[in-house]
Design an enzyme around this catalytic site. Structure first.
Site, PDB file in Angstrom:
ATOM      1  N   ASP A 205     120.731  18.506  -7.091  1.00  0.00           N
ATOM      2  CA  ASP A 205     121.370  17.423  -7.828  1.00  0.00           C
ATOM      3  C   ASP A 205     120.465  16.984  -8.976  1.00  0.00           C
ATOM      4  O   ASP A 205     119.401  17.557  -9.179  1.00  0.00           O
ATOM      5  CB  ASP A 205     121.668  16.231  -6.890  1.00  0.00           C
ATOM      6  CG  ASP A 205     120.402  15.520  -6.437  1.00  0.00           C
ATOM      7  OD1 ASP A 205     119.290  15.998  -6.725  1.00  0.00           O
ATOM      8  OD2 ASP A 205     120.535  14.466  -5.790  1.00  0.00           O
ATOM      9  N   ASP A 207     118.579  13.545 -10.327  1.00  0.00           N
ATOM     10  CA  ASP A 207     118.224  12.168  -9.975  1.00  0.00           C
ATOM     11  C   ASP A 207     117.761  11.438 -11.231  1.00  0.00           C
ATOM     12  O   ASP A 207     116.789  11.853 -11.859  1.00  0.00           O
ATOM     13  CB  ASP A 207     117.106  12.158  -8.928  1.00  0.00           C
ATOM     14  CG  ASP A 207     117.478  12.969  -7.695  1.00  0.00           C
ATOM     15  OD1 ASP A 207     118.313  12.492  -6.909  1.00  0.00           O
ATOM     16  OD2 ASP A 207     116.944  14.094  -7.539  1.00  0.00           O
ATOM     17  N   ASP A 299     122.641  11.466  -9.022  1.00  0.00           N
ATOM     18  CA  ASP A 299     122.278  10.161  -8.469  1.00  0.00           C
ATOM     19  C   ASP A 299     121.766   9.279  -9.593  1.00  0.00           C
ATOM     20  O   ASP A 299     120.783   9.616 -10.248  1.00  0.00           O
ATOM     21  CB  ASP A 299     121.161  10.303  -7.407  1.00  0.00           C
ATOM     22  CG  ASP A 299     121.661  10.947  -6.122  1.00  0.00           C
ATOM     23  OD1 ASP A 299     122.886  10.915  -5.887  1.00  0.00           O
ATOM     24  OD2 ASP A 299     120.831  11.469  -5.362  1.00  0.00           O
TER      25      ASP A 299
HETATM   26  P1  ATP Z   1     116.757  18.678  -4.695  1.00  0.00           P
HETATM   27  O1  ATP Z   1     116.367  19.678  -5.714  1.00  0.00           O
HETATM   28  O2  ATP Z   1     117.292  19.297  -3.450  1.00  0.00           O
HETATM   29  O3  ATP Z   1     117.655  17.616  -5.235  1.00  0.00           O
HETATM   30  P2  ATP Z   1     114.935  16.486  -4.423  1.00  0.00           P
HETATM   31  O4  ATP Z   1     113.522  16.389  -4.030  1.00  0.00           O
HETATM   32  O5  ATP Z   1     115.308  15.996  -5.780  1.00  0.00           O
HETATM   33  O6  ATP Z   1     115.364  17.994  -4.232  1.00  0.00           O
HETATM   34  P3  ATP Z   1     116.787  14.512  -3.372  1.00  0.00           P
HETATM   35  O7  ATP Z   1     117.598  14.559  -2.121  1.00  0.00           O
HETATM   36  O8  ATP Z   1     117.557  14.506  -4.633  1.00  0.00           O
HETATM   37  O9  ATP Z   1     115.776  15.747  -3.290  1.00  0.00           O
HETATM   38  O10 ATP Z   1     115.879  13.237  -3.256  1.00  0.00           O
HETATM   39  C1  ATP Z   1     114.902  12.867  -4.213  1.00  0.00           C
HETATM   40  C2  ATP Z   1     114.143  11.666  -3.741  1.00  0.00           C
HETATM   41  O11 ATP Z   1     114.981  10.508  -3.738  1.00  0.00           O
HETATM   42  C3  ATP Z   1     113.618  11.824  -2.326  1.00  0.00           C
HETATM   43  O12 ATP Z   1     112.239  11.583  -2.310  1.00  0.00           O
HETATM   44  C4  ATP Z   1     114.313  10.796  -1.496  1.00  0.00           C
HETATM   45  O13 ATP Z   1     113.411  10.124  -0.652  1.00  0.00           O
HETATM   46  C5  ATP Z   1     114.879   9.836  -2.508  1.00  0.00           C
HETATM   47  N1  ATP Z   1     116.222   9.444  -2.056  1.00  0.00           N
HETATM   48  C6  ATP Z   1     117.270  10.250  -1.926  1.00  0.00           C
HETATM   49  N2  ATP Z   1     118.342   9.579  -1.450  1.00  0.00           N
HETATM   50  C7  ATP Z   1     117.951   8.290  -1.290  1.00  0.00           C
HETATM   51  C8  ATP Z   1     118.580   7.090  -0.845  1.00  0.00           C
HETATM   52  N3  ATP Z   1     119.849   7.080  -0.470  1.00  0.00           N
HETATM   53  N4  ATP Z   1     117.852   5.964  -0.835  1.00  0.00           N
HETATM   54  C9  ATP Z   1     116.566   5.975  -1.212  1.00  0.00           C
HETATM   55  N5  ATP Z   1     115.916   7.055  -1.642  1.00  0.00           N
HETATM   56  C10 ATP Z   1     116.586   8.211  -1.673  1.00  0.00           C
HETATM   57 MN    MN Z   2     117.323  15.778  -6.353  1.00  0.00          MN
HETATM   58 MN    MN Z   3     119.234  13.036  -5.064  1.00  0.00          MN
END
Ligand code: ATP
Ligand code: MN
Ligand code: MN
Length: 375
Positions: A205, A207, A299
């Site tokens: 995703d 962020d 997100d």
């Molecule tokens: P990917 O490439 O799979 O997206 P990522 O490390 O970006 O890997 P994410 O699931 O997008 O993974 O999460 C990024 C960060 O945001 C994580 O450290 C997580 O703790 C934080 N995070 C994700 N969802 C939430 C939430 N609902 N509330 C608070 N923090 C969150």
């Molecule tokens: Mn992510």
């Molecule tokens: Mn995310």
């Protein structure tokens, strides 16, 4: 002496710094195997066992070079007996019979499929499995299944959402959001967080953190941004949540919930992509193959500038790094860390930070750049 966590973190940093170009193959075999066992454990409701495998995989990732003998494992912290056994099997035979068995299991395959749907957690996936559902087709054709709006969108865009998002696509989306945000509020600061900030080349995703140098100016901005993008047909799904840190946030709460209280939207964007050259003149003229857009999970998180460093640290991840860092600050420093603040339970005060460096300093840790947080 230094605490195990501190030891682990500094040892981890040293390893990352000394890291040579890695031979991908064996390392990935081992990591994938441990990840499979971690998933399987969580599907069975064994969170502790699941975490043990995640820890072991994280230790492997932080090694400067590929592991070749089991003796090397015995010198590492955080490697349980079960993980060792599996690694040994793979080093000796090239595969693990246990892992092979797990990946063949119908329950494992179904749970993995279902939990990969946006909006579907372990509980729901398990319930569907118990009801005899096995495939996406089963879900799509079921008459009695009651799906949430989020799950409906997740199911509808399953294929797109399970394709990796590239760095270029992430940058494009961040730029789209920035342009719209600036049209409503000049000076809005947009930051790409998550895996991309850690230097990953692809992710599941995008962020995005949104803030403004003047505290409070950012409030209400997200609904305008989403509304504007929606009127341009760029939003396939969104669920806007208001911030709740004014009422619900108590820094010393013992709650272990990972959810934070920012204004946010977990959404699905409709991203224009260059239609595939290979599709032109192809036999298959179904609308699906000439589709010139892709559904992408985004997100969006809005934070007041006073909480921004904590939000940035929290949303940069990785999940395992955050979990270990929070555990460390709680156990070793008696401080509660989350995406809003750091609370010193001894002094009984919130520690203000202007940047991520401040937070590491409070925790008595050397600063770790995002690229060192891929644990
Ligand atoms: P990917 O490439 O799979 O997206 P990522 O490390 O970006 O890997 P994410 O699931 O997008 O993974 O999460 C990024 C960060 O945001 C994580 O450290 C997580 O703790 C934080 N995070 C994700 N969802 C939430 C939430 N609902 N509330 C608070 N923090 C969150
Ligand atoms: Mn992510
Ligand atoms: Mn995310």
């Amino acid at each position: 002496g230094r605490s195990p966590m501190l030891l682990h973190i500094s040892w981890f940093t040293e390893c990352m710094a000394a890291r040579e170009p890695v031979k991908i193959e064996p390392r990935h075999l081992l990591e994938d195997a441990l990840e499979t066992l971690s998933k399987e454990a969580s599907f069975c409701g064994s969170d502790g066992r699941s975490l043990a495998f995640i820890r072991a995989a994280s230790v492997l990732r932080s090694l400067p070079s590929t592991l070749t003998t089991i003796e090397e494992l015995n010198r590492l912290p955080g490697f349980g007996e079960h993980s060792k056994r599996v690694v040994q099997e793979i080093l000796e035979d090239g595969f693990s019979a246990e892992v092979e068995r797990v990946t063949q299991k119908e329950k494992y395959q179904t749970m993995k499929l279902f939990t990969n749907i946006f909006g579907v957690g372990m509980k729901t996936a398990n319930r569907w499995y118990q009801e005899g559902l096995r495939s996406l087709g089963d879900l799509r054709n079921s008459q009695k299944l009651k799906l949430s709006k989020q799950q409906e969108a997740g199911l509808q865009h399953y294929e797109d959402l399970n394709m990796p998002v590239s760095r270029a696509e992430a940058d494009l989306i961040a730029k789209m959001v920035e342009e719209v945000a600036h049209s409503f509020l000049p000076g809005t600061i947009i930051t790409l967080a998550g895996g991309f900030r850690r230097g990953k080349l692809s992710g599941h995703d995008v962020d995005i953190l949104i803030t403004h140098a003047q505290e409070g100016r950012e409030e209400g901005l997200l609904s305008k941004v989403i509304g504007q993008l929606q009127s341009q047909g760029l939003i396939l799904y969104h669920d806007l949540k208001r911030n709740s840190y004014h009422d619900a946030f108590s820094p010393d709460s013992k709650s272990t919930s990972n959810m934070d209280h920012f204004e946010r939207s977990f959404s699905i964007f409709r991203l224009k992509v260059a239609s595939h050259i290979g599709d032109i003149g192809a036999r298959d003229h179904s609308p699906e193959s000439s589709k010139d857009w892709k559904a992408v999970r985004v997100d969006l998180v809005v934070t007041p500038i006073s909480q921004y460093p904590y939000a940035l640290l929290g949303w940069t991840g990785s999940k395992h790094f955050e979990r270990e860092l929070r555990r460390f600050s709680c156990n070793e420093k008696k401080m509660v860390l989350n995406s809003h603040a750091l609370y010193d339970t001894v002094e009984q005060k919130i520690l203000a930070a202007t940047c991520e460096e401040d937070i590491f300093l409070y925790l008595g840790l050397e600063y770790m750049p995002p690229s060192d947080r891929n644990a």
